[in-house]
Design a protein around this motif. Structure first.
Motif, PDB file in Angstrom:
ATOM      1  N   LEU A 129       0.837  -1.208   0.000  1.00 17.82           N
ATOM      2  CA  LEU A 129       0.000   0.000   0.000  1.00 17.82           C
ATOM      3  C   LEU A 129       0.871   1.258   0.000  1.00 17.82           C
ATOM      4  N   TRP A 130       1.986   1.193   0.738  1.00 18.66           N
ATOM      5  CA  TRP A 130       2.924   2.322   0.727  1.00 18.66           C
ATOM      6  C   TRP A 130       3.629   2.438  -0.627  1.00 18.66           C
ATOM      7  N   HIS A 131       3.974   1.308  -1.183  1.00 15.74           N
ATOM      8  CA  HIS A 131       4.649   1.274  -2.490  1.00 15.74           C
ATOM      9  C   HIS A 131       3.747   1.915  -3.556  1.00 15.74           C
ATOM     10  N   GLU A 132       2.456   1.533  -3.506  1.00 19.21           N
ATOM     11  CA  GLU A 132       1.481   2.033  -4.463  1.00 19.21           C
ATOM     12  C   GLU A 132       1.301   3.556  -4.300  1.00 19.21           C
ATOM     13  N   ALA A 133       1.138   4.000  -3.039  1.00 24.70           N
ATOM     14  CA  ALA A 133       0.956   5.437  -2.773  1.00 24.70           C
ATOM     15  C   ALA A 133       2.200   6.222  -3.201  1.00 24.70           C
ATOM     16  N   ARG A 134       3.376   5.639  -2.949  1.00 23.98           N
ATOM     17  CA  ARG A 134       4.625   6.330  -3.312  1.00 23.98           C
ATOM     18  C   ARG A 134       4.734   6.473  -4.827  1.00 23.98           C
TER      19      ARG A 134
END
Ligand code: AMP
Ligand code: MG
Length: 340
Positions: A129-134
């Motif tokens: 989820l962090w990877h996607e948001a980043r």
């Protein structure tokens, strides 16, 4: 396919003076590759000829490429069961894998226990989820957003390392919870570099995205390599350290970060808060084993000073921490390794 193309674009920069004289003299050469672990790999070493160095550098590259493909969670490769295959088969079936994956995951279990669950490679669903948001935030900074807290909390229910079932005898890995995902980004680079360094010629310096490992001194006179420790608040070095046959690994908040409403969010996630950890701007580890150094750099980044120091004592490693006010802290043996 993208990776294959990027491999074709691999850039080998060979520099150093050419020996015009009769007796070949050893000179230091350097090769840079852009196709491994989504980062820059630099290999340095002394050799009598450019060709001899090139051969050694490509051998290191080719071995690292195997690890890169096996530990990749985003791409498939023909004929290879990698960690993406294992993730895709979560809750479905055990996957037969190369022994290298088994060995990595067994060490990850050790790192998990050593760090009291802070370094958890089964945190993949949260990290995704962090990877996607980043990625979205970097591609479209105006609309950058944080991951949704409800989705983070839901994902955090599926991060149990005990759902990763490693069967050494049959060389299989099975994730028993269909929503658990592996992400070995905290340890894969350092771990792979150590494996490759173990069989590489002496006197090479291998750096994969700042995971630096020396396989021996620079030359016959035992000249050590000099490694810079980056200032997390700038592009200069805070210190340089001497390294002969050891590893220097840094985790920093300036790597892989993105901004939301003017505030930076980095990539090292505290499993308790589900947000980037705020204790430190960077932590540098010096340790003989590059895999352990990589695990420790992430672990100490997620821990207050005293707990980090205790972990170092258990592992026989040294560290330097930098906080948000640019204060520097050192483990007892670190200063002796500083050159400047
Ligand atoms: P490093 O730069 O070695 O500290 O590794 C950072 C990478 O580790 C991130 O990009 C994530 O892929 C992964 N990661 C982040 N937080 C954690 C964590 N708490 N446990 C395990 N892996 C993590
Ligand atoms: Mg690490």
């Amino acid at each position: 396919m993208k990776r294959i193309l990027s491999l074709l674009l691999v850039c080998l920069l060979l520099c150093g003076c050419t020996a015009a004289d009769v007796k070949p003299e050893r000179k230091t050469y350097e090769a840079t590759f852009l196709s491994l672990f989504d980062t820059v790999t630099v290999i340095k070493g002394a050799a009598e000829t450019k060709e001899a160095f090139s051969e050694a550098a490509y051998a290191v590259h080719d071995e690292l490429l195997q690890y890169h493909q096996l530990f990749d969670i985003y791409n498939d490769y023909d004929g290879i069961h990698n960690l993406k295959t294992v993730n895709d088969q979560a809750g479905i079936a055990p996957v037969e894998v190369d022994r290298k994956i088994i060995d990595l995951l067994l060490d990850c279990k050790t790192y998990y226990e050593l760090s009291d669950g802070k370094v958890n490679v089964a945190l993949g669903s949260v990290l995704y989820l962090w990877h996607e948001a980043r990625n979205e935030g970097i591609n479209d900074p105006v609309n950058a957003r944080l991951p949704d807290m409800n989705r983070l909390q839901e994902a955090s229910l599926h991060t149990g390392f005990d759902t990763v079932i490693i069967d050494e005898e049959h060389s299989t890995v099975y994730i028993s919870d269909p929503d658990v995902r592996l992400d070995v980004g905290a340890v894969a680079k350092g771990w792979s570099v150590q494996r490759v360094a173990d069989s590489a010629p002496e006197g090479l310096l291998i750096s994969v995205g700042g995971n630096v490992c020396a396989t021996g001194p620079k030359d016959e006179n035992n000249t050590p390599w000099v490694i810079g420790i980056q200032n997390p608040g700038g592009s200069d070095y805070l210190h340089t350290v001497y390294v002969s046959k050891t590893s220097v690994v840094t985790s920093g908040d300036y790597q892989r970060c993105f901004a939301v409403d003017g505030k930076l969010y980095h990539h090292i996630i505290d499993p308790e808060t589900l947000f980037p950890s705020t204790y430190w701007r960077s932590v540098t580890i010096i340790c003989d084993d590059s895999g352990l150094a990589d695990a420790l750099s992430t672990a100490l980044f997620l821990l207050p000073l005293e707990e980090g120091q205790k972990l170092l004592d258990d592992c026989g490693a040294e560290a330097m921490w930098v906080d948000a006010d640019a204060n520097q802290y050192y483990s007892p043996g670190f200063k002796a390794l500083i050159r400047t």
